[in-house]
Design an enzyme around this catalytic site. Structure first.
Site, PDB file in Angstrom:
ATOM      1  N   ARG A  79      72.815  40.366  75.399  1.00 18.73           N
ATOM      2  CA  ARG A  79      72.819  40.421  74.289  1.00 18.73           C
ATOM      3  C   ARG A  79      72.737  39.266  73.820  1.00 18.73           C
ATOM      4  O   ARG A  79      72.340  39.284  72.536  1.00 18.73           O
ATOM      5  CB  ARG A  79      74.924  40.900  74.142  1.00 18.73           C
ATOM      6  CG  ARG A  79      74.755  42.480  73.754  1.00 18.73           C
ATOM      7  CD  ARG A  79      76.887  42.527  73.973  1.00 18.73           C
ATOM      8  NE  ARG A  79      76.200  43.821  72.848  1.00 18.73           N
ATOM      9  CZ  ARG A  79      77.444  44.183  73.275  1.00 18.73           C
ATOM     10  NH1 ARG A  79      79.699  43.091  73.101  1.00 18.73           N
ATOM     11  NH2 ARG A  79      78.498  45.342  73.036  1.00 18.73           N
ATOM     12  N   HIS A  81      75.664  49.520  73.440  1.00 19.48           N
ATOM     13  CA  HIS A  81      77.345  48.909  73.621  1.00 19.48           C
ATOM     14  C   HIS A  81      77.713  49.339  75.704  1.00 19.48           C
ATOM     15  O   HIS A  81      77.119  49.840  75.565  1.00 19.48           O
ATOM     16  CB  HIS A  81      77.068  50.362  72.837  1.00 19.48           C
ATOM     17  CG  HIS A  81      78.791  51.021  73.339  1.00 19.48           C
ATOM     18  ND1 HIS A  81      79.884  50.403  72.353  1.00 19.48           N
ATOM     19  CD2 HIS A  81      79.808  52.011  74.134  1.00 19.48           C
ATOM     20  CE1 HIS A  81      80.946  50.964  73.151  1.00 19.48           C
ATOM     21  NE2 HIS A  81      80.392  51.915  73.868  1.00 19.48           N
TER      22      HIS A  81
HETATM   23  N1  UDP Z   1      80.092  44.431  65.285  1.00 20.27           N
HETATM   24  C1  UDP Z   1      79.623  43.952  64.133  1.00 20.27           C
HETATM   25  N2  UDP Z   1      80.518  42.483  63.611  1.00 20.27           N
HETATM   26  C2  UDP Z   1      81.461  42.507  64.103  1.00 20.27           C
HETATM   27  C3  UDP Z   1      82.378  43.442  64.693  1.00 20.27           C
HETATM   28  C4  UDP Z   1      80.969  43.781  65.277  1.00 20.27           C
HETATM   29  O1  UDP Z   1      78.519  43.600  63.155  1.00 20.27           O
HETATM   30  O2  UDP Z   1      82.484  41.421  63.045  1.00 20.27           O
HETATM   31  C5  UDP Z   1      79.205  45.551  65.374  1.00 20.27           C
HETATM   32  C6  UDP Z   1      78.220  45.115  66.626  1.00 20.27           C
HETATM   33  O3  UDP Z   1      76.960  46.229  67.172  1.00 20.27           O
HETATM   34  C7  UDP Z   1      79.523  45.821  68.082  1.00 20.27           C
HETATM   35  C8  UDP Z   1      80.251  47.236  66.841  1.00 20.27           C
HETATM   36  O4  UDP Z   1      79.647  46.158  65.416  1.00 20.27           O
HETATM   37  O5  UDP Z   1      78.824  46.085  69.058  1.00 20.27           O
HETATM   38  C9  UDP Z   1      81.666  47.711  67.924  1.00 20.27           C
HETATM   39  O6  UDP Z   1      82.231  46.506  68.208  1.00 20.27           O
HETATM   40  P1  UDP Z   1      83.088  45.945  68.987  1.00 20.27           P
HETATM   41  O7  UDP Z   1      84.394  45.020  68.545  1.00 20.27           O
HETATM   42  O8  UDP Z   1      83.946  47.492  69.837  1.00 20.27           O
HETATM   43  O9  UDP Z   1      82.648  44.951  69.999  1.00 20.27           O
HETATM   44  P2  UDP Z   1      81.905  45.408  71.602  1.00 20.27           P
HETATM   45  O10 UDP Z   1      82.741  46.685  72.427  1.00 20.27           O
HETATM   46  O11 UDP Z   1      80.794  46.627  71.448  1.00 20.27           O
HETATM   47  O12 UDP Z   1      81.535  44.433  72.566  1.00 20.27           O
HETATM   48 MG    MG Z   2      83.861  48.425  71.600  1.00 18.29          MG
END
Ligand code: UDP
Ligand code: MG
Length: 155
Positions: free
Chosen positions: A115, A132
């Site tokens: 990332r 993801h």
């Molecule tokens: N995301 C976003 N803004 C935020 C938080 C999350 O665009 O403030 C998006 C991002 O693509 C992320 C996905 O939503 O991968 C899922 O969020 P999560 O908190 O589950 O994070 P991850 O598990 O993917 O690290």
């Molecule tokens: Mg997540």
């Protein structure tokens, strides 16, 4: 080498999101993930329905970026309406994959993580972070069931 799922093995879901495919990053991402020495036990190319995207990200429903996030996972932002889903298996699979994936916010992700290397934040406020990865065992179980049928997992 055993091809059975050992007691200490974990499975974790990885999605190469539409931006990852659009930017031709599949090879790079799989190479980075191969550093974990985990086994790939399932893989599918999926055209993501709105229902599936909403189910996958249901924990974020109500967030300001949610509608845009659903469009993003469906590939409607990148005009690439598919993702590549994989299941990795092995010891500490969840943590190992999350470490190489890096922090959710690409700006905070380490520069050598997937990332950190390839993600960006859009002006609409979505983290386009290329991949993801499940973040705990409960989530991994739920997500693998959502994206794969039991007979599509081969170990
Ligand atoms: N995301 C976003 N803004 C935020 C938080 C999350 O665009 O403030 C998006 C991002 O693509 C992320 C996905 O939503 O991968 C899922 O969020 P999560 O908190 O589950 O994070 P991850 O598990 O993917 O690290
Ligand atoms: Mg997540």
């Amino acid at each position: 080498m055993s091809n059975k799922k050992g007691l200490s093995d974990q499975q974790t879901l990885v999605l190469i999101k539409p931006d990852g495919l659009k930017k031709s990053l599949t090879g790079n991402i799989l190479t980075r993930l191969s550093e974990t020495k985990l086994n790939i036990v399932g893989t599918r190319v999926v055209k993501v329905s709105r229902k599936l995207a909403e189910e996958h990200y249901k924990h974020l429903k109500g967030k300001p970026f949610y509608p845009e996030l659903i469009k993003y996972l469906q590939g409607k932002i990148h005009k690439k309406e598919k993702i590549l889903a994989l299941v990795y298996q092995g010891k500490n699979a969840i943590k190992k994959v999350r470490q190489i994936a890096g922090a959710t916010n690409p700006e905070e992700a380490g520069p050598t993580t997937i990332r950190g290397s390839y993600g960006r934040i859009t002006t609409k406020g979505v983290y386009e972070n290329v991949i993801h990865a499940s973040s705990n065992e409960e989530e991994a179980k739920r997500e693998i069931k959502l994206w794969f049928k039991p007979n599509e997992i081969i170990y």
